[in-house]
Write an enzyme that holds these catalytic residues in place. Structure first.
Site, short mmCIF file in Angstrom:
data_model
loop_
_atom_site.label_atom_id
_atom_site.label_comp_id
_atom_site.label_asym_id
_atom_site.label_seq_id
_atom_site.Cartn_x
_atom_site.Cartn_y
_atom_site.Cartn_z
N ASP A 85 -22.53 -14.36 -3.20
CA ASP A 85 -21.59 -14.89 -4.20
C ASP A 85 -22.30 -15.56 -5.38
OD1 ASP A 85 -19.47 -13.97 -2.71
OD2 ASP A 85 -19.23 -15.85 -1.60
N ARG A 101 -15.68 -16.87 -9.78
CA ARG A 101 -17.13 -17.08 -9.95
C ARG A 101 -17.61 -16.57 -11.32
NH1 ARG A 101 -17.96 -19.40 -5.22
NH2 ARG A 101 -17.11 -18.40 -3.37
C1 S3P Z 1 -17.16 -14.58 2.99
C2 S3P Z 1 -18.02 -13.52 3.07
C3 S3P Z 1 -18.54 -12.80 1.90
C4 S3P Z 1 -18.34 -13.59 0.62
C5 S3P Z 1 -16.98 -14.20 0.53
C6 S3P Z 1 -16.72 -15.13 1.69
C7 S3P Z 1 -16.68 -15.21 4.23
O1 S3P Z 1 -17.85 -11.56 1.77
O2 S3P Z 1 -18.59 -12.77 -0.49
O3 S3P Z 1 -16.84 -14.95 -0.67
O4 S3P Z 1 -16.15 -16.35 4.16
O5 S3P Z 1 -16.84 -14.61 5.28
P1 S3P Z 1 -18.34 -10.25 2.56
O6 S3P Z 1 -18.26 -10.52 4.00
O7 S3P Z 1 -17.38 -9.17 2.14
O8 S3P Z 1 -19.73 -9.98 2.09
#
Ligand code: S3P
Length: 450
Positions: free
Chosen positions: A331, A407
């Site tokens: 992120d 973001r």
């Molecule tokens: C998150 C996992 C990430 C991240 C998202 C929050 C989570 O996504 O980008 O903002 O809380 O499990 P991905 O699992 O799709 O990579």
């Protein structure tokens, strides 16, 4: 001249920043609670037996979507506006909601919740979200859930929301995920809570492990094999309500880490930030760029490592970001791209194609916006190259758009503090998804003489 102002253009807001008024980022700040941990605390609290008490919950739009969905399924969530939020759990027996569950902008709510809904035998659920959510890929969770015995239907050949879920008794499964995704992993582990037997997820590299930590704290039995990036949940498991202290979100701290690192004279202390090693890729990347960041007062908060982060301005140099590091800073790529603008040399970001299916196509949106500011950026299918302009980079003011991505809105706001002249960021209200007080903190970290 004021440093910034918010222009109301209902239903949107434009954030206007007078970059030349920017000065150093100094003093002490805190950031709101971790978004990932906040979602998980609400969800585990909602399916546990008994009471869960949560301190430091993020009151951003995303966790509020989670709270609303689980309230609609029988969890009693109270004191949302107070220090300690209370969740009276359902003991795992979610009620069939009267209406469509709305996850708003939140992919974490939708993907994690699907694992729980799919495993509620005999119950029916419909789920949707905002315009962005309805374009985000859901096959990544629907396909493995279907192999576990789930029945999920949706738009575009059962790959997109709106989705309809007919709850079933699911079966043990070992999923080899093609992507390192905490949302996929967590969805399947949550589904596994009511499975008679093991649910195992193996991922290509390690994604954030908040679910594993919190599931164990709530009483589930897990076996974790870090060497193979595998985790097994031994089902069935009845969770018991717990006390959760949510640390500050390192993904929110990242904006200030970069703001202070690129702005001469800065010396900022960001207190109470979660530094779980599966999330600290941003610290490693900034260290590789020669940023001056130190961890102070390292401690533990209900199973999650926490520290205060001190960041001072320094002369940054370019770096290469890719491989296993990407899931640990997934992120933070947009704000790292801003840091790269102020480095000496060309920064290369690879292996980051996942960025294209976030709240917006973050590679395309950032490459376009930074180019508008006068930067030289080359976009690639799985990343980008950013030609650094050094600590005195001359960026020009421009009219930018958040693409309703929180973001992006905040990354561009930090870039705008270093532009010559005025920058406008349209649809800046998106920041409230994860950081409702972002503008207030910009004001407090910005000295009064700006
Ligand atoms: C998150 C996992 C990430 C991240 C998202 C929050 C989570 O996504 O980008 O903002 O809380 O499990 P991905 O699992 O799709 O990579």
């Amino acid at each position: 001249m004021t440093f910034f102002r918010l222009i109301d253009q209902a239903p949107h807001q434009t954030l206007e920043i007078e970059g030349s008024q920017g000065g150093p980022f100094t003093g002490e700040i805190t950031v709101p609670g971790d978004k990932s941990i906040s979602h998980r605390a609400l969800m585990l609290g909602a399916i546990a037996q008994g009471t869960t008490r949560i301190k430091g919950l993020l009151l951003g739009e995303d966790p509020l979507s989670t709270a609303a969905c689980f309230s609609a399924m029988g969890a009693k969530i109270s004191n949302l506006d107070q220090d300690w939020v209370t969740v009276e759990g359902t003991g795992g027996e979610l009620q069939e909601p009267d209406d469509v569950l709305n996850t708003g902008n939140s992919g974490t709510t939708l993907r994690l919740m699907l694992g729980l809904l799919a495993a509620q035998p005999g119950k029916f659920f419909t789920v949707t979200g905002d315009a962005s959510i309805r374009t985000r890929p859901m096959k990544r969770v629907i396909a493995p859930l279907t192999e576990m015995g789930a029945t999920i239907a949706g738009k575009a050949g059962n790959t997109l929301a709106p989705l309809a879920v007919q709850g079933k008794q699911l079966k043990p499964f070992h999923y080899h995920s093609p992507i390192a995704s905490a949302q996929v992993k967590s969805c399947l582990l949550l589904a596994g809570l009511s499975v008679q037997g093991d649910t195992t997820v193996t991922e290509p590299s390690l994604s954030r492990d908040h679910s594993e930590r919190m599931l164990q704290a709530f009483g589930a039995k897990l076996s974790i094999a870090p060497a193979t990036c595998s985790v097994t949940l031994h089902g069935p498991a009845q969770l018991t309500g717990q006390t959760v202290i949510v640390p500050g979100d390192i993904s929110s701290a990242a904006f200030w880490l970069v703001a202070a690192a690129i702005t001469p004279g800065s010396n900022l202390l960001i207190k109470n930030v979660g530094v779980n090693p599966t999330r600290t890729g941003i610290l490693e990347a900034l260290a590789a760029m020669s940023a001056d960041i130190t961890l102070e007062n390292e401690r533990d908060a209900t199973g999650e490592p926490v520290a205060d982060l001190r960041v001072r301005h320094s002369l940054l140099k370019a770096c290469t970001i890719g491989g296993d590091l990407i899931p640990r800073l997934i992120d933070e790529v947009p704000i790292l791209a801003v840091a790269a603008l102020f480095a000496e040399g060309t920064t290369t970001i690879t292996d980051a194609a996942e960025l294209r299916v976030k709240e917006s196509d973050r590679l395309a949106v950032m490459a376009h916006a930074l180019t508008q500011l006068g930067a030289n950026v080359i976009e690639h299918p799985d990343g980008m190259e950013i030609v650094g302009m050094g600590t005195n980079a001359h960026l020009q003011g421009a009219n930018l758009d958040s693409h309703t991505d929180h973001r992006i809105a905040m990354s561009l706001a930090i870039a705008a503090t270093r532009t010559l002249g005025r920058t406008q960021i349209h649809r800046a209200e998106a920041a409230a998804v994860s950081y409702p007080s972002f503008i207030e903190t910009l004001a407090s970290a910005a000295p009064a003489h700006r």
